[in-house]
Structures are given as structure tokens and as C-alpha cells.
Motif scaffolding. Structure first.
Motif, mmCIF file in Angstrom:
data_model
loop_
_atom_site.group_PDB
_atom_site.id
_atom_site.type_symbol
_atom_site.label_atom_id
_atom_site.label_comp_id
_atom_site.label_asym_id
_atom_site.label_seq_id
_atom_site.Cartn_x
_atom_site.Cartn_y
_atom_site.Cartn_z
ATOM 1 N N THR A 290 0.837 -1.202 0.000
ATOM 2 C CA THR A 290 0.000 0.000 0.000
ATOM 3 C C THR A 290 0.873 1.253 0.000
ATOM 4 O O THR A 290 0.609 2.216 -0.726
ATOM 5 N N ALA A 291 1.969 1.222 0.768
ATOM 6 C CA ALA A 291 2.869 2.382 0.840
ATOM 7 C C ALA A 291 3.548 2.625 -0.505
ATOM 8 O O ALA A 291 3.645 3.773 -0.967
ATOM 9 N N VAL A 292 3.963 1.541 -1.180
ATOM 10 C CA VAL A 292 4.589 1.681 -2.495
ATOM 11 C C VAL A 292 3.602 2.310 -3.472
ATOM 12 O O VAL A 292 3.919 3.242 -4.217
ATOM 13 N N MET A 293 2.363 1.825 -3.447
ATOM 14 C CA MET A 293 1.339 2.345 -4.358
ATOM 15 C C MET A 293 1.035 3.813 -4.065
ATOM 16 O O MET A 293 0.921 4.638 -4.981
ATOM 17 N N ALA A 294 0.977 4.167 -2.768
ATOM 18 C CA ALA A 294 0.676 5.554 -2.396
ATOM 19 C C ALA A 294 1.770 6.484 -2.897
ATOM 20 O O ALA A 294 1.489 7.527 -3.502
ATOM 21 N N THR A 295 3.006 6.043 -2.719
ATOM 22 C CA THR A 295 4.146 6.869 -3.166
ATOM 23 C C THR A 295 4.078 7.119 -4.671
ATOM 24 O O THR A 295 4.414 8.203 -5.159
ATOM 25 N N LYS A 296 3.601 6.128 -5.391
ATOM 26 C CA LYS A 296 3.589 6.238 -6.862
ATOM 27 C C LYS A 296 2.259 6.761 -7.401
ATOM 28 O O LYS A 296 2.053 6.880 -8.601
ATOM 29 N N GLY A 297 1.290 6.985 -6.524
ATOM 30 C CA GLY A 297 -0.005 7.515 -6.964
ATOM 31 C C GLY A 297 -0.903 6.491 -7.616
ATOM 32 O O GLY A 297 -1.799 6.827 -8.393
ATOM 33 N N GLN A 299 -3.938 3.722 -7.455
ATOM 34 C CA GLN A 299 -5.110 3.451 -6.625
ATOM 35 C C GLN A 299 -5.493 1.970 -6.626
ATOM 36 O O GLN A 299 -6.020 1.457 -5.650
ATOM 37 N N THR A 300 -5.248 1.317 -7.749
ATOM 38 C CA THR A 300 -5.631 -0.099 -7.882
ATOM 39 C C THR A 300 -4.469 -0.881 -8.485
ATOM 40 O O THR A 300 -3.554 -0.291 -9.094
ATOM 41 N N LEU A 301 -4.527 -2.210 -8.383
ATOM 42 C CA LEU A 301 -3.464 -3.052 -8.955
ATOM 43 C C LEU A 301 -3.460 -2.931 -10.475
ATOM 44 O O LEU A 301 -2.418 -3.001 -11.128
ATOM 45 N N ALA A 302 -4.653 -2.710 -11.049
ATOM 46 C CA ALA A 302 -4.737 -2.598 -12.518
ATOM 47 C C ALA A 302 -3.999 -1.369 -13.033
ATOM 48 O O ALA A 302 -3.593 -1.318 -14.204
ATOM 49 N N ASP A 303 -3.787 -0.383 -12.160
ATOM 50 C CA ASP A 303 -3.065 0.816 -12.601
ATOM 51 C C ASP A 303 -1.650 0.498 -13.058
ATOM 52 O O ASP A 303 -1.067 1.241 -13.862
ATOM 53 N N PHE A 304 -1.063 -0.625 -12.531
ATOM 54 C CA PHE A 304 0.336 -0.908 -12.893
ATOM 55 C C PHE A 304 0.602 -2.367 -13.238
ATOM 56 O O PHE A 304 1.686 -2.717 -13.689
ATOM 57 N N ARG A 305 -0.383 -3.266 -13.071
ATOM 58 C CA ARG A 305 -0.161 -4.703 -13.318
ATOM 59 C C ARG A 305 0.319 -4.929 -14.750
ATOM 60 O O ARG A 305 -0.289 -4.481 -15.713
ATOM 61 N N GLY A 306 1.411 -5.633 -14.910
ATOM 62 C CA GLY A 306 1.907 -5.996 -16.239
ATOM 63 C C GLY A 306 2.517 -4.847 -17.011
ATOM 64 O O GLY A 306 2.858 -5.002 -18.187
ATOM 65 N N LYS A 307 2.713 -3.697 -16.370
ATOM 66 C CA LYS A 307 3.154 -2.503 -17.100
ATOM 67 C C LYS A 307 4.645 -2.242 -16.928
ATOM 68 O O LYS A 307 5.092 -1.098 -16.986
ATOM 69 N N LEU A 308 5.410 -3.288 -16.726
ATOM 70 C CA LEU A 308 6.873 -3.152 -16.720
ATOM 71 C C LEU A 308 7.277 -2.486 -18.026
ATOM 72 O O LEU A 308 6.831 -2.894 -19.100
ATOM 73 N N GLN A 309 8.073 -1.435 -17.916
ATOM 74 C CA GLN A 309 8.455 -0.710 -19.128
ATOM 75 C C GLN A 309 9.608 -1.437 -19.818
ATOM 76 O O GLN A 309 10.365 -2.164 -19.174
ATOM 77 N N VAL A 310 9.684 -1.255 -21.114
ATOM 78 C CA VAL A 310 10.810 -1.813 -21.868
ATOM 79 C C VAL A 310 11.921 -0.758 -21.876
ATOM 80 O O VAL A 310 11.668 0.393 -22.206
#
Ligand SMILES: O=C1NC(=O)NC(C(=O)O)N1
Length: 311
Positions: A290-297, A299-310
């Protein structure tokens, strides 16, 4: 407000964190303790058709960077875990995933038939990757064997079936196995099981730290996180979107959880760190994620799931 809900094959989890099969899940007491913790669900010790004592002791050793184990599938037997899973489905607790590890193709199919005929409608995890039964190869390294078990299982099994895979270390293996797995209505793939047949030695006694198989056992913990993340990422890049992914391997902090989700995991399991810290770890991991997500803004897991950048 930050939401940690995640769903896998239509089953909803209030948070993405579970134990890894085999850790803190061999008895109803252990299973209840995980359900009573902050975990989003629980997976049973991989069941064999008949109860098993497992390998000789010492068969587990925690290490500064992880663990080595050669448990040998000690478990209370299929009936005990099916009963637990059905009872907790009635009680509408957090989801229970039923893990199966037949000692033969026939046993795998017999247990799947029993599940098919039962009232259990939850997730079933077919463990194709136990490295520790003496004389038994890891099925998932034999692609013809994987094809056989899935061909025969999906002749009759219409419930939610996931498979537990070992780590693969060559991209050609991901390509070849994904082409096979994409032919089946799998609920998910769980990557990774322990890194099979490592050897940890005590230089003082000049002996291995565990006894079974001359000291050869599955490696878990920080040692395997890079391999676990690569396997989660590789499967996400190759499998049909209808096939979910559980990320397992090297999770000790909320950042480790975040990294598995970034690679594409829908749920994340904890083995070695749970073995040493106990079920209280799930509250810590939830807080840290939760703290990691808050720091990065986020709200949900879908906001970043699978979005590792190339890069
Ligand atoms: O699939 C498994 N993975 C492990 O690392 N250990 C257990 C076991 O040995 O029972 N099984």
C-alpha cells in the motif's frame, strides 16, 4: 483510497497475497491461521491421493538468502484437503485454492475426477513441478507429459484448473510450452516452484544441510527472485490473456510484491519468508505494498499490473 482487490478466473480476492503451496498449509490449523491473517486467500499443501509422511529429516533449512527443502510431499491426503476446501467454500471465507500433486498421471486424473464430482467450485492447482520425490522427475520439464495430462484432464474437467510450474531458464522453452498451454482453457499458471535440486553444504561438518537425496533440494527465497520475475514476465508476454498468472518466488517485502505485479502477476504467493516470519507477514506485506502504491499515486493493482516498461 487504495484498493488491493484482484480476481483470477472469476474468483475475487480482497488482496493479492497468499501462502505458497507447501508453506503453513498442511493441517486445518495452519490453513485456518493463514485465513485468519491479512492474506487474501490460502492454498493447501499439495495433496497426493493417499496421506504421505514425506522424506527423512532434516528436510528443510532456512538460509540467510532463502531456503532449501526436500520435504517429499508430506500431506494428510486428498480427502482431508477436499473436505477443508468444501467446508470453507460453504463458510464463504476468503478463497481456498486446492493444490494437487499426484505421484502418477493416473493419480492426477483420479483426484481431478473426484474434484469434478464434488461440490468444490473454486480454483484447483495441479502441481506439475515438485522436485523432491526421490525417483520422480518434474513433470513440467517433459512437455509431452504436460500435453498428456492436460489432454486427458480437459476431457472431463470443467472447473477452474491452474498449473504450478518450475522455473525455466531458456526462452525457447517458454515459446514451446506457451504454444502448448495456449491450447487449453487453463484458469492460470503459477510461476515458480522452487529451483530444483540445489545443494547447500555445511563446511564445518562437511555435510549437506538436509538429508534426503544426498542433500539435493528445492531452493527458494532471495536466491530465486530474478528467475521468478523473469518467468512471470515471460508467461504474461506469451499466454492468452484469459490465462491468469500467480507470481511466486523471492517475495519478502511489499516492493517484491509490487515487482511481481509489475511483471504481470494477478496474485502473489509467499513461501520462504512465510516459513520464517509466520502469517503476520501478510499484514506487513499489505502495509508495504500500500505504501509503495501511495508513493507512486496508484489506486488499484490494474493501474500498474503488467506494465513493466521496456528499457
Ligand atoms: O512442489 C514442491 N515444491 C517444493 O519445493 N517442495 C515440496 C515438497 O517437497 O513436498 N513440493
Amino acid at each position: 483510497p487504495i484498493k488491493l482487490t484482484s480476481s483470477l478466473a472469476g474468483v475475487t480476492f480482497a488482496n493479492p497475497l497468499l501462502n505458497a503451496a507447501g508453506v503453513h498449509c498442511a493441517t486445518p490449523t495452519e490453513l485456518d491461521e493463514v485465513l485468519a491473517s491479512a492474506a487474501g486467500g490460502v492454498v493447501t499443501k499439495s495433496a497426493t491421493l493417499a496421506p504421505r509422511d514425506g522424506n527423512v529429516r532434516p528436510r528443510f533449512q532456512a538460509l540467510p538468502l532463502g531456503s532449501i527443502n526436500s520435504m517429499g510431499l508430506p500431506n494428510q491426503g486428498f480427502d482431508a484437503y477436499l473436505a477443508y476446501a468444501c467446508a470453507h467454500q460453504q463458510a464463504a471465507t476468503a478463497p481456498v485454492i486446492l493444490s494437487l500433486a499426484g505421484l502418477s498421471l493416473a493419480d492426477d486424473l483420479a483426484m481431478l475426477r473426484r474434484v469434478q464430482e464434488s461440490d468444490f467450485t473454486g480454483l484447483v492447482e495441479l502441481n506439475l513441478s515438485c522436485p523432491n520425490v526421490p525417483g520422480k522427475p518434474q513433470v513440467a520439464y517433459d512437455f509431452a507429459a504436460v500435453t498428456r495430462v492436460l489432454d486427458q484432464a480437459f476431457q472431463f474437467f470443467t472447473k477452474r484448473l491452474g498449473i504450478k510450474l518450475p522455473p525455466y531458464l531458456d526462452l525457447a522453452q517458454f515459446d514451446a510450452l506457451a504454444a502448448i498451454l495456449n491450447r487449453y482453457p487453463l484458469a492460470y499458471v503459477n510461476a515458480i516452484n522452487s529451483l530444483g535440486n540445489g545443494l547447500v553444504i555445511d563446511p564445518l561438518t562437511e555435510r549437506p544441510v538436509i538429508r534426503p537425496k544426498g542433500g539435493f533440494g528445492g531452493i527458494g527465497g532471495a536466491y530465486v527472485k530474478p528467475t521468478a520475475l523473469a518467468n512471470v514476465r515471460a508467461w504474461r508476454q506469451r499466454l492468452n490473456p484469459t490465462i491468469g498468472i500467480i507470481g511466486t518466488g523471492g517475495v519478502r517485502t511489499g516492493t517484491d510484491v509490487f515487482e511481481h505485479l509489475l511483471c504481470g502477476a494477478d496474485l502473489v504467493q509467499v513461501g520462504t519468508a512465510l516459513a520464517t516470519e509466520g502469517p503476520a507477514i501478510f499484514a506487513r506485506l499489505t502495509r508495504e505494498l500500500t505504501a509503495v502504491m501511495a508513493t507512486k499515486g496508484y489506486q488499484t493493482l490494474a493501474d500498474f499490473r503488467g506494465k513493466l516498461q521496456v528499457r
